[in-house]
Design a protein around this motif. Sequence first.
Motif, mmCIF file in Angstrom:
data_model
loop_
_atom_site.group_PDB
_atom_site.id
_atom_site.type_symbol
_atom_site.label_atom_id
_atom_site.label_comp_id
_atom_site.label_asym_id
_atom_site.label_seq_id
_atom_site.Cartn_x
_atom_site.Cartn_y
_atom_site.Cartn_z
ATOM 1 N N GLU A 159 6.665 3.282 0.710
ATOM 2 C CA GLU A 159 5.222 2.840 0.853
ATOM 3 C C GLU A 159 5.284 1.771 2.167
ATOM 4 O O GLU A 159 4.253 1.835 2.942
ATOM 5 C CB GLU A 159 4.798 2.061 -0.226
ATOM 6 C CG GLU A 159 4.718 2.989 -1.609
ATOM 7 C CD GLU A 159 6.058 2.747 -2.371
ATOM 8 O OE1 GLU A 159 6.064 2.290 -3.757
ATOM 9 O OE2 GLU A 159 7.487 2.804 -1.660
ATOM 10 N N ARG A 160 6.418 1.150 2.266
ATOM 11 C CA ARG A 160 6.335 -0.036 3.320
ATOM 12 C C ARG A 160 6.724 0.547 4.772
ATOM 13 O O ARG A 160 5.896 0.103 5.675
ATOM 14 C CB ARG A 160 7.417 -0.817 2.938
ATOM 15 C CG ARG A 160 7.309 -1.701 1.723
ATOM 16 C CD ARG A 160 8.467 -2.948 1.600
ATOM 17 N NE ARG A 160 8.737 -3.548 2.749
ATOM 18 C CZ ARG A 160 9.629 -4.756 2.923
ATOM 19 N NH1 ARG A 160 10.216 -4.897 1.506
ATOM 20 N NH2 ARG A 160 9.756 -5.475 3.603
ATOM 21 N N ALA A 161 7.339 1.713 4.581
ATOM 22 C CA ALA A 161 7.605 2.397 5.886
ATOM 23 C C ALA A 161 6.079 3.178 6.337
ATOM 24 O O ALA A 161 5.862 2.899 7.631
ATOM 25 C CB ALA A 161 8.499 3.732 5.745
ATOM 26 N N VAL A 162 5.462 3.436 5.478
ATOM 27 C CA VAL A 162 3.954 4.157 5.957
ATOM 28 C C VAL A 162 3.298 2.898 6.253
ATOM 29 O O VAL A 162 2.338 2.986 7.430
ATOM 30 C CB VAL A 162 3.244 4.654 4.658
ATOM 31 C CG1 VAL A 162 1.639 5.063 5.099
ATOM 32 C CG2 VAL A 162 4.097 6.069 4.225
ATOM 33 N N SER A 163 3.249 1.711 5.501
ATOM 34 C CA SER A 163 2.382 0.532 5.902
ATOM 35 C C SER A 163 2.818 0.222 7.426
ATOM 36 O O SER A 163 2.343 -0.318 8.332
ATOM 37 C CB SER A 163 2.725 -0.778 4.866
ATOM 38 O OG SER A 163 1.919 -1.800 5.384
ATOM 39 N N ASP A 164 4.336 -0.121 7.553
ATOM 40 C CA ASP A 164 4.675 -0.580 8.932
ATOM 41 C C ASP A 164 4.311 0.333 9.917
ATOM 42 O O ASP A 164 3.970 -0.123 11.200
ATOM 43 C CB ASP A 164 6.192 -0.826 8.740
ATOM 44 C CG ASP A 164 6.671 -1.935 7.974
ATOM 45 O OD1 ASP A 164 5.715 -2.653 7.453
ATOM 46 O OD2 ASP A 164 7.781 -2.240 7.543
ATOM 47 N N MET A 165 4.444 1.733 9.713
ATOM 48 C CA MET A 165 3.875 2.599 10.581
ATOM 49 C C MET A 165 2.550 2.562 10.971
ATOM 50 O O MET A 165 1.992 2.604 12.316
ATOM 51 C CB MET A 165 4.452 3.901 10.446
ATOM 52 C CG MET A 165 5.955 4.292 10.386
ATOM 53 S SD MET A 165 6.696 4.318 12.106
ATOM 54 C CE MET A 165 5.963 5.978 12.837
ATOM 55 N N THR A 166 1.627 2.521 10.138
ATOM 56 C CA THR A 166 0.272 2.312 10.234
ATOM 57 C C THR A 166 0.095 1.280 11.077
ATOM 58 O O THR A 166 -0.715 1.237 12.080
ATOM 59 C CB THR A 166 -0.369 2.234 8.921
ATOM 60 O OG1 THR A 166 -0.049 3.566 8.064
ATOM 61 C CG2 THR A 166 -1.815 2.245 9.342
ATOM 62 N N LYS A 167 0.651 -0.020 10.784
ATOM 63 C CA LYS A 167 0.271 -1.276 11.768
ATOM 64 C C LYS A 167 0.870 -0.877 13.123
ATOM 65 O O LYS A 167 0.034 -1.479 14.113
ATOM 66 C CB LYS A 167 1.167 -2.300 11.049
ATOM 67 C CG LYS A 167 0.508 -2.888 9.751
ATOM 68 C CD LYS A 167 1.344 -3.942 8.971
ATOM 69 C CE LYS A 167 0.726 -4.345 7.793
ATOM 70 N NZ LYS A 167 1.659 -5.382 7.211
ATOM 71 N N ALA A 168 2.112 -0.489 13.345
ATOM 72 C CA ALA A 168 2.410 -0.101 14.568
ATOM 73 C C ALA A 168 1.490 0.704 15.511
ATOM 74 O O ALA A 168 1.088 0.650 16.526
ATOM 75 C CB ALA A 168 3.672 0.269 14.648
#
Length: 413
Positions: A123-132
Motif C-alpha cells: 500500500e505504501r509503495a502504491v502511495s509513494d509511487m502515486t505521489k512521485a
Amino acid sequence: MSTAIAFRRVVADELARFHQHERCVTPVKSRRTGPVLAAVVVSSLLAATACSPSGGGAQQSGQGIAKQITIAAVNDQSGPVGYAGISASQGARLAVEQINDQGYLGDGVVIDLTQSDPAGEIERAVSDMTKAMADNDVSAILGPTLGQQAAAVAPIVNQREVPTVFTQSGSPGVVTGDYTFRATAPMETYYSSGDKWLAENDLTKLSLIYNGTLPTYASLVEDVITPDQRKYGLSIDQRVEVQSTTLDFTSQAQQIAAAKPQAVIMLLTAPQSVTFMKQLRQAGYTGQVLGSTNQSAGMIAPAGPAADGLVYPVDFSASMDTPESKAFVDAFTKEYGQTPDPYAAEGFDALWWIARGIKASNDSSRDGVREGLSEVADLGFAGAMGDITFDGNDMRVPGVVVKWQDGKEQLLR
C-alpha cells in the motif's frame, strides 16, 4: 474475470514468488492479507488513476535537457528487504554524484535524487509511487525492489506514462509496457555459467537439492539445469526436493553424502542454505557444492567454514575484473567504506542507464527519458555489472562464477 479478482490473483502470485526471488527471499509481513490486501491495492490503483493529473512532467518533450532533473527513488530503506533498497540507493547516489561532477548531461545540469521508503508495504509503495508521479518535476523513478510492490505499481506507471526503472523485482507482471524497465537480469539468464563451470572441472555426476515450493527454482531445474545436462554432459543421479518450511536437513544431508556425488547443486533460500551447508559437512561430504545468487553478497557467511569452497553464479561480484567494475568498486568503497553488493551495482547501473537515455534523446522530459532508455537498451553499454544488453526493456548481463572462501568472493570465470 472482474478487475478485483484478476488483481487479487496477481497479488497472491507475487506474494508467493517473492519468497523465492533471487536474493530477496524474506516474506513480507503485513497487517492486511488476502482479499483485503487486494482490495486495498485495487482501491489505490483506482484512486491513482482517478485523482492524479495525467500527462507528462512540467517539461514538455522536445525542449531539451533541463538544468535540474528530478529522479524519485521509491524503494525500501527499512523493513524485511530494506537492505536491498539501501544498497540500491547507495549505488544510485554514487552514480548521480559522478554524473553531476562530470557534467555528463551538460554544463550546470544537475540530477536531484529524492528518496521515499515503502518499508515493505504494498500500500505504501502504491502511495509513494502515486505521489512521485503526481509531481510534475519528476522525470523518472527508480522503482521498488520488492516483486509484489513492483507488480502492483506497474499498471499505474504505464497508465501515467512515467518511465520507471526497477531493480530486483524479478517476478512476472513488472516489465509490462513502454514505461516499465528493469535493471536486474533474471537468474535463469546467467545460471548456465555455473553448470558450464562444473563440466569444465569434470564434475559431472551430481546430486540436486532444491526448494520445490518456489517457482523460480522449479523452472530453473526444468528450463535450465535439465537442458544443461545434455549440453554439458552432466548427470543428475539424485534429486532431493524440499519445501520452504524445511528447516532441518539432517536426513537429506546424510542421504546426499551417502550417494558420494562429485558435486551437489543446491537451490535453497539463503537461511536454508546456511543450515544445509553445515549439516552436509557434518554428514561427511567434502565435495563441491554449486549454489545460486541466494548465497551471494555474504548471505552464506553465517555458515562459517562449512561454506568455504562454495561456488555460485551471480550477476555482480566485487571481485569482477572489468575496468568498469573495478572503477565502480573503488568509487563505492571510497564513498561508503565497504565493498558493494549486487544491489548497489544494480542501482548504479540503473541511474547511469537513465542518464545515458537522457543524453541519447537530448530530452529530460518523461517521454524523452522513455525514448532514451529504449535507445540505450537497443545498443547496450558497459557498466558495473559488465557488458550489459537488453531483451526489450529487461536487462541482461553475462554473469560471473565466484567461489566463497575465507569470508569473501573469489572470481573463477
